[in-house]
Write an enzyme that holds these catalytic residues in place. Sequence first.
Site, PDB file in Angstrom:
ATOM      1  N   LYS A  14       0.826  -1.222   0.000  1.00 33.99           N
ATOM      2  CA  LYS A  14       0.000   0.000   0.000  1.00 33.99           C
ATOM      3  C   LYS A  14       0.856   1.267   0.000  1.00 33.99           C
ATOM      4  O   LYS A  14       0.406   2.329  -0.430  1.00 33.99           O
ATOM      5  CB  LYS A  14      -0.921   0.003   1.224  1.00 33.99           C
ATOM      6  N   ASP A  90     -10.449  -5.947  -3.997  1.00 31.71           N
ATOM      7  CA  ASP A  90     -10.845  -6.143  -2.607  1.00 31.71           C
ATOM      8  C   ASP A  90     -11.077  -4.804  -1.913  1.00 31.71           C
ATOM      9  O   ASP A  90     -10.501  -3.778  -2.280  1.00 31.71           O
ATOM     10  CB  ASP A  90      -9.771  -6.921  -1.844  1.00 31.71           C
ATOM     11  N   ASP A  91     -11.935  -4.830  -0.894  1.00 28.30           N
ATOM     12  CA  ASP A  91     -12.180  -3.681  -0.005  1.00 28.30           C
ATOM     13  C   ASP A  91     -12.579  -2.422  -0.776  1.00 28.30           C
ATOM     14  O   ASP A  91     -12.015  -1.339  -0.559  1.00 28.30           O
ATOM     15  CB  ASP A  91     -10.946  -3.402   0.867  1.00 28.30           C
ATOM     16  N   ASP A 195      -3.793 -15.789   2.612  1.00 29.70           N
ATOM     17  CA  ASP A 195      -3.935 -16.043   4.046  1.00 29.70           C
ATOM     18  C   ASP A 195      -3.465 -14.838   4.855  1.00 29.70           C
ATOM     19  O   ASP A 195      -2.296 -14.456   4.799  1.00 29.70           O
ATOM     20  CB  ASP A 195      -3.124 -17.282   4.437  1.00 29.70           C
ATOM     21  N   ASP A 201      -1.678  -5.182  10.120  1.00 33.29           N
ATOM     22  CA  ASP A 201      -1.852  -3.766   9.800  1.00 33.29           C
ATOM     23  C   ASP A 201      -3.121  -3.169  10.379  1.00 33.29           C
ATOM     24  O   ASP A 201      -3.332  -1.955  10.281  1.00 33.29           O
ATOM     25  CB  ASP A 201      -1.818  -3.552   8.277  1.00 33.29           C
ATOM     26  N   ASN A 229       0.089 -13.384   3.795  1.00 31.92           N
ATOM     27  CA  ASN A 229       0.239 -11.943   3.993  1.00 31.92           C
ATOM     28  C   ASN A 229       0.938 -11.744   5.337  1.00 31.92           C
ATOM     29  O   ASN A 229       0.339 -12.004   6.383  1.00 31.92           O
ATOM     30  CB  ASN A 229      -1.144 -11.280   3.992  1.00 31.92           C
TER      31      ASN A 229
END
Length: 592
Positions: A14, A90-91, A195, A201, A229
């Site tokens: 990110k 995602d998200d 996973d 975070d 992850n």
Amino acid sequence: MQCWGLNTYLYGPKDDLKHRLLWREVYSPEEEGQLRTLIVEAESRGLRFVYALSPGQDIVFSSSCDLTLLKRKLTQVSDLGCQAFAILFDDIDHSMCQADSEAFASFAHAQVTVTNEIYRFLGEPPVFLFCPTEYCSSLCSPSVSKSSYLQTIGEDLLPDITVIWTGSKVISRRLSVESVAEVESVLQRPPLIWDNLHANDYDSRRLFLGPFKDREPQLRHHLRGLLLNPNCEFEANYIPLHTLGSWHRAGNEEGKGEEHSERRWVEKAAMQYVHWYYRRQERQEEQQIWENRRSDEPNQPPVSKYGVKSQGRGFCSGKGLLSESQVRLLVGLHYLPHEHGASAQKLLQDLTWLKANCHVVGVNSKKVPSQKTDEWRGRASKFLSLCEDIAQLHCSVVGGANRAVLYDLYPYVWDLRNMALLAKAFICWLGCGKTSGADVLGVESEPWVFKGGVSGEVQMLLPIGSSSELFTHPPPLFPTSRLYNIRPYHSKDKDLIQLMEEDQGEYPDSLLYHFPSQLRLDALPELVDISVSRILLTSLLTALKANGSQGVFCEVQPTDRQRLEFLTKLGFLEILRGEARSREGVVLGRLL
């Protein structure tokens, strides 16, 4: 990763703004060089490098311009040598803009259309991943089997495109073959598991050093792959990645003794972590020694200051030695999202028992059988010893020459140290026999008030109500191993109390009604770390609240700006001015 038998690295951080927020922008020449180096390094070690892009927050699926920019970005990365890609949705919000609503039958159709076109544009690469917006069972509406979104993905997404799935939850406690079967049927292909077991975070006070566990080894035969992850802190991922490799190698076994295998994995990983830690530390120090000697003794090889190895115990000489037992303690206190390790369980169980049974050493303990009192004090002694071990763990991390490990782990061992010293002070206070037992029950708080894994759970056991802000102690700018212990009140302190009482002056009854406790806080001139005073005051306020006080006040000279600022940051407000009295001091108060 190469040593542990892992074969895939997915790039999607990110903090690379051009991965998500600024996905339309191409990389600069300097950024291209960094990415190319990473791609080449991965491939030279037999690792597949997957470049991930997340355009879902603001892409217009029906826009030819956005589609052109998406192709331009991925072409740039392809030209750097990348041969595997992932498109992540995602998200993000399920709603579509008006143009997309007119162009596509559904949100899933919009995603599938763009993904299929990009896949064909890139020449149908052998590895191409797609992350759906409904990427786990809990996000499916109304369920996995009845989700029209997933049904569209399964029917219309090209069959060689792999779909990412996290399990029953975003962070799944367990993954079994049975849990994969339903989604595999809907998607019409085996999924790839993303996973999040060790992702941290979402809580800045949690770290996950435990093993990769509760995933059936046979699962790998029913998946197109599995990605872990990891923790945000690089140095925290040794045991998670090491045990992921062990899990992968165990995939051909029948799963007999699985729990035993997981214990064996973490034991082996902890032991190897110690040796890895000191090999890296030695290399750092050797390099420093070599740099220091170059000008004077250019022909002399670097010399390590470490002595003989002790099997399973690190090294026998040197500073800041993290032993294998300390690594186990650290892992046990920062284990996994859904469970604590052995050391954290022991800490919480003992604290709960000592608090629940403190009446046997309280003010009314004369009628309590001596064996019960001895039991309480014996368990208290072991609890205090564990708190000391946690404080010593902090010292060992700070004292080590491995600075990479220090700066990645320091905020967490600092938080643990503060928690342990506060719990120690609380138990010492209970052991003084000044409470009846009912005084330490506290006020039940909402569960969201506390964060931080085991630290948060310890706080919930202390009688502080909702005053969780008292535990926010950012680590100092420069890591320190200096510790300060708070001793209980002794009878020899009576003279000091008398002097305070003589100097306190007169205060109105209305003030004393709301703020019955008076505080006087002084620090020695050599104490330059203000966080020590803050923690001291935190423990004092906790003890006052546990004793039934509802408020505390402190008188400060108006010219003492440093003390005024210190107390104000801790929530104290001015409640009385000197003009209303014969004294010049400003009175600050805080409700507990």
